[in-house]
Design a protein around this motif. Structure first.
Motif, PDB file in Angstrom:
ATOM      1  N   UNK A   1      82.394  27.856  24.716  1.00 27.47           N
ATOM      2  CA  UNK A   1      82.489  28.586  25.982  1.00 27.47           C
ATOM      3  C   UNK A   1      83.264  29.886  25.773  1.00 27.47           C
ATOM      4  N   UNK A   2      83.284  30.709  26.826  1.00 29.45           N
ATOM      5  CA  UNK A   2      83.906  32.022  26.724  1.00 29.45           C
ATOM      6  C   UNK A   2      85.410  31.983  26.537  1.00 29.45           C
ATOM      7  N   UNK A   3      86.085  31.089  27.241  1.00 29.87           N
ATOM      8  CA  UNK A   3      87.551  31.030  27.130  1.00 29.87           C
ATOM      9  C   UNK A   3      87.979  30.661  25.709  1.00 29.87           C
ATOM     10  N   UNK A   4      87.290  29.696  25.136  1.00 31.14           N
ATOM     11  CA  UNK A   4      87.606  29.312  23.760  1.00 31.14           C
ATOM     12  C   UNK A   4      87.307  30.460  22.806  1.00 31.14           C
ATOM     13  N   UNK A   5      86.231  31.196  23.074  1.00 31.43           N
ATOM     14  CA  UNK A   5      85.874  32.336  22.228  1.00 31.43           C
ATOM     15  C   UNK A   5      86.973  33.391  22.236  1.00 31.43           C
TER      16      UNK A   5
ATOM     17  N   UNK B   1      87.842  38.059  13.919  1.00 29.61           N
ATOM     18  CA  UNK B   1      86.491  38.168  13.346  1.00 29.61           C
ATOM     19  C   UNK B   1      86.046  39.613  13.169  1.00 29.61           C
ATOM     20  N   UNK B   2      85.048  39.796  12.298  1.00 32.93           N
ATOM     21  CA  UNK B   2      84.444  41.120  12.116  1.00 32.93           C
ATOM     22  C   UNK B   2      83.440  41.419  13.216  1.00 32.93           C
ATOM     23  N   UNK B   3      82.888  40.358  13.811  1.00 34.13           N
ATOM     24  CA  UNK B   3      81.790  40.517  14.766  1.00 34.13           C
ATOM     25  C   UNK B   3      81.735  39.290  15.665  1.00 34.13           C
ATOM     26  N   UNK B   4      81.283  39.489  16.906  1.00 31.73           N
ATOM     27  CA  UNK B   4      81.155  38.369  17.841  1.00 31.73           C
ATOM     28  C   UNK B   4      79.726  38.273  18.351  1.00 31.73           C
ATOM     29  N   UNK B   5      79.210  37.050  18.381  1.00 31.50           N
ATOM     30  CA  UNK B   5      77.909  36.756  18.982  1.00 31.50           C
ATOM     31  C   UNK B   5      78.183  35.843  20.168  1.00 31.50           C
ATOM     32  N   UNK B   6      77.875  36.311  21.374  1.00 28.13           N
ATOM     33  CA  UNK B   6      78.241  35.580  22.583  1.00 28.13           C
ATOM     34  C   UNK B   6      77.018  35.310  23.444  1.00 28.13           C
ATOM     35  N   UNK B   7      76.881  34.062  23.868  1.00 26.49           N
ATOM     36  CA  UNK B   7      75.842  33.743  24.838  1.00 26.49           C
ATOM     37  C   UNK B   7      76.227  34.398  26.162  1.00 26.49           C
ATOM     38  N   UNK B   8      75.273  35.025  26.814  1.00 23.40           N
ATOM     39  CA  UNK B   8      75.592  35.770  28.027  1.00 23.40           C
ATOM     40  C   UNK B   8      75.939  34.851  29.194  1.00 23.40           C
ATOM     41  N   UNK B   9      75.379  33.627  29.198  1.00 25.25           N
ATOM     42  CA  UNK B   9      75.595  32.711  30.317  1.00 25.25           C
ATOM     43  C   UNK B   9      76.237  31.427  29.807  1.00 25.25           C
TER      44      UNK B   9
ATOM     45  N   UNK C   1      84.167  31.042  31.803  1.00 28.33           N
ATOM     46  CA  UNK C   1      84.100  32.468  31.478  1.00 28.33           C
ATOM     47  C   UNK C   1      82.782  32.760  30.774  1.00 28.33           C
ATOM     48  N   UNK C   2      81.950  33.623  31.363  1.00 25.71           N
ATOM     49  CA  UNK C   2      80.660  33.910  30.745  1.00 25.71           C
ATOM     50  C   UNK C   2      80.809  34.918  29.609  1.00 25.71           C
TER      51      UNK C   2
END
Length: 202
Positions: free
Chosen positions: A47-51, A60-68, A72-73
């Protein structure tokens, strides 16, 4: 960020530290496998909060995040992560997420990938956004350096004018005076100029 030889002995592949946030476990596991087999190191979040927490902890050098995502989205997570430390961010979207994609227009998102994600497209996107981000950061660094040089020049000009007025020196003599003092004291000309201006105020 490290580099490693490709498995076929060809071009060098950069090994990235990647933060992956995806609430669907099957997709998350599949993406982790693709990224790790490509030589990247992955820290995964459900989830977003953990991210956001992992981004602060692992750098990290880069983040890949699910939009939904629940709670926290991906949009809010991207905003928070980038504000704390700029990095390239890629959003994962579904075909029905167009409204959220439009909301992301004001965020520092460098690419979007539509699920299900194609492996070759994923890896190619990482290369592109990483290179583009590095170029952007280089431009920002150059702009900051130019701004600092211009500010230093203004300070030196003011100090030079002060010496010309106070000591009756020519412009060249005043400049060489500041230059000589900077060399003798192993300081920058700006530091010497600032000291001259402080003395004049005192």
């Amino acid at each position: 960020m490290r580099a490693r030889p490709s498995q076929d002995g060809g071009n060098v592949v950069r090994s990235l530290r990647i933060l992956l946030a995806e609430d669907e476990s099957i997709i998350r596991i599949g993406l982790c496998r693709i990224l790790e087999e490509a030589g990247h190191r992955v820290v995964a979040a459900p989830d977003g909060r953990t991210a956001v927490k992992l981004a602060a902890q692992t750098g990290p050098d880069l983040a890949i995040l699910d939009i939904k995502m629940p709670g926290m989205d991906g949009l809010e997570a991207a905003r928070t992560i980038y504000r704390r430390r700029p990095m390239p961010i890629v959003l994962l979207t579904a075909y029905g997420d167009q409204e959220l994609v439009e909301q992301a227009a004001s965020l520092p998102i460098m690419a979007y990938l539509v699920k299900p994600v194609d492996e070759r497209e994923l890896l190619a996107t990482l290369e592109v956004v990483t290179a583009r981000f590095e170029e952007q950061q280089q431009v920002l660094r150059q702009a900051a350096e130019l701004e600092q040089r211009l500010a230093a020049r203004k300070v030196v000009e003011r100090a030079k004018g002060m010496l010309m007025q106070r000591e009756g020196l020519s412009e060249e003599e005043a400049y060489r005076c500041i230059q000589r003092q900077a060399r003798q004291e192993r300081r920058t000309m700006r530091q010497v100029a600032e000291a001259i201006l402080r003395q004049a105020r005192d």
